[in-house]
Design an enzyme around this catalytic site. Structure first.
Site, PDB file in Angstrom:
ATOM      1  N   GLU A 121      25.873  37.380  31.486  1.00  0.00           N
ATOM      2  CA  GLU A 121      27.321  37.487  31.605  1.00  0.00           C
ATOM      3  C   GLU A 121      27.956  37.303  30.225  1.00  0.00           C
ATOM      4  OE1 GLU A 121      31.221  37.471  32.145  1.00  0.00           O
ATOM      5  OE2 GLU A 121      29.856  38.118  33.744  1.00  0.00           O
ATOM      6  N   GLN A 122      28.917  38.173  29.886  1.00  0.00           N
ATOM      7  CA  GLN A 122      29.505  38.100  28.552  1.00  0.00           C
ATOM      8  C   GLN A 122      30.442  36.913  28.366  1.00  0.00           C
ATOM      9  OE1 GLN A 122      31.840  41.522  27.597  1.00  0.00           O
ATOM     10  NE2 GLN A 122      33.246  41.300  29.323  1.00  0.00           N
TER      11      GLN A 122
ATOM     12  N   ASP B 268      31.900  47.383  41.572  1.00  0.00           N
ATOM     13  CA  ASP B 268      32.969  48.179  40.979  1.00  0.00           C
ATOM     14  C   ASP B 268      32.470  49.101  39.871  1.00  0.00           C
ATOM     15  OD1 ASP B 268      34.914  47.200  42.626  1.00  0.00           O
ATOM     16  OD2 ASP B 268      35.808  45.841  41.161  1.00  0.00           O
TER      17      ASP B 268
ATOM     18  N   ARG C  73      38.809  33.785  45.786  1.00  0.00           N
ATOM     19  CA  ARG C  73      37.693  34.383  45.064  1.00  0.00           C
ATOM     20  C   ARG C  73      36.903  33.322  44.300  1.00  0.00           C
ATOM     21  NH1 ARG C  73      38.088  40.050  44.824  1.00  0.00           N
ATOM     22  NH2 ARG C  73      36.479  40.051  43.202  1.00  0.00           N
TER      23      ARG C  73
ATOM     24  N   TYR D  10      47.794  35.986  53.713  1.00  0.00           N
ATOM     25  CA  TYR D  10      46.860  35.273  54.581  1.00  0.00           C
ATOM     26  C   TYR D  10      46.480  33.937  53.951  1.00  0.00           C
ATOM     27  CZ  TYR D  10      43.524  37.755  51.479  1.00  0.00           C
ATOM     28  OH  TYR D  10      42.871  38.289  50.388  1.00  0.00           O
TER      29      TYR D  10
END
Length: 397
Positions: free
Chosen positions: A31-32, A289, A105, A211
């Site tokens: 991961e960067q 994505d 998230r 929500y």
């Protein structure tokens, strides 16, 4: 043992790493960023994704921070009239065997980080290039470090470096929509008596979703409005709460009160990319994505990334690397392309101006049309992405 490098430590990359580890593969995530974090926004974890996450040992973590909504509640923009109320919670779990969660998230990412052995995650590694050596693939990171593996997976998001290396630079298409998103402490909205539902308010040229998340301690909202132009494709541009409230003049007071209770909002321009004809080249493939960025109007972005990892693990468990990647993309592309198309179509349905088409939509929804019911999404929710035979059956139907 097959070695796999996953580039990208977001939800899709870490979920893939867990699926691959459970399949007996030697996996490392690069991961960067210097730390793993997620922006303050909600995410829907539907049964097709929770099925996989439960299998990966995350059931307790999801239950602790996730919220099970009672229903999808779709409402008219001005008067709040119910257009359709489709049951979730117990009904959805009874039908498909796994729950639907609404989550922050960051809570989902934290659960995944906790489950992946720390020695498998390498922070501060920005990919600069890669080379397929025939019998291996080599990744080159800033600072000169190189890593070799049997397979490399680009889970590096909508601005994917891996996708650009494989298929060249592409230009995203602005969809004409911008979203304001925010999170509000639930106690600030206590006077509204909000139900534990996922509410979608539909109106001319815009819609509004809210929500509960974080064990009902917070309310997540997304306010999507149409704009003619936008230049940046980012989750993290700050917006003005007053601008978001002003965009919903004439809407039901509940909508405006939820927005106005936020301390801050972020603006998120919605860009689109057409489905790729292929995701893989040799020993390198894409996930999430990076492969199939979609509009959020089916709430399936994260879920499809989680599915990708499960299917990829099943393919690599059964086949040699190059053949496995061909099988993986062959299985996944039709399903994700269908969801990309459906998500784009919901923009039109959600934003109909008042008139004949809007009244026809509302009448269909009020009559309980299957096209608006979760029962019409059985093909989506019952799917087990780790079962290749089931996947093949789904593609034939």
């Amino acid at each position: 043992m097959t070695g796999v490098v996953v580039v990208g430590g977001g939800i899709g990359g870490l979920a893939a790493a867990l699926s691959l580890l459970r399949a007996g593969l030697d996996v490392h995530v690069y991961e960067q960023a210097s730390e793993l974090s997620e922006v303050g926004a909600g995410v829907q974890v539907s049964p097709n994704a929770s099925r996989i996450l439960h299998r990966l040992g995350l059931a307790a973590a999801l239950a602790a921070s996730g919220v099970k909504p009672l229903a999808w509640h779709q409402r008219r923009w001005a008067d709040g009239r119910t257009l359709l109320r489709a049951p979730l919670a117990e009904a959805l779990e009874a039908t498909y065997g796994c729950p639907h969660y609404q989550m922050h998230r960051a809570d989902l990412l934290a659960a995944l980080v906790e489950a992946v052995p720390p020695e498998r995650i390498h922070l501060g590694h920005r990919l600069e290039g890669l080379t397929d050596l025939g019998d291996a693939v080599e990744a080159r990171f800033a600072g000169g470090r190189t890593v070799r593996a049997d397979v490399l997976v680009g889970a590096d998001g909508i601005h994917s470096t891996v996708r650009q290396v494989l298929f060249g630079a592409d230009r995203a298409r602005f969809t004409g929509c911008v979203a304001y998103r925010g999170v509000v402490p639930a106690e600030r909205l206590a006077a509204l008596g909000l139900e534990v539902t996922a509410q979608i308010w539909m109106g001319p040229g815009r819609h509004f979703v809210h929500y509960f998340i974080s064990g009902r301690r917070s309310v997540n909202f997304v306010a999507v409005i149409e704009r003619e132009t936008w230049t940046r494709e980012s989750w993290t541009d700050r917006g003005e709460v007053a601008d978001a409230v002003a965009a919903y003049v004439g809407w039901h007071p509940q909508v405006r009160e939820i927005i106005g209770a936020a301390d801050e909002t972020f603006t998120w321009a919605l860009f689109d990319r057409p489905p790729l004809p292929r995701w893989s080249a040799g020993r390198v493939t894409l996930l999430g994505d990076a492969a199939h960025a979609m509009l959020p109007f089916m709430a399936q972005g994260a879920a499809q990334a989680i599915e990708d990892g499960a299917t990829l693990a099943a393919c690599l468990r059964q086949l040699p690397p190059v053949a496995a990647l061909r099988r993986y993309e062959g299985v996944r592309i039709p399903r994700t392309a269908r969801l990309q198309e459906m998500s784009a179509g919901n923009k039109t349905r959600f934003h109909l101006p008042d008139g004949d088409a809007q009244r026809e939509r509302d009448d269909q929804m009020a009559a309980g049309s299957r096209s608006w019911s979760f029962n019409a999404l059985g093909w989506l929710y019952e799917h087990d992405a780790a079962e290749l035979s089931l996947t093949a059956d789904r593609l034939r139907t």
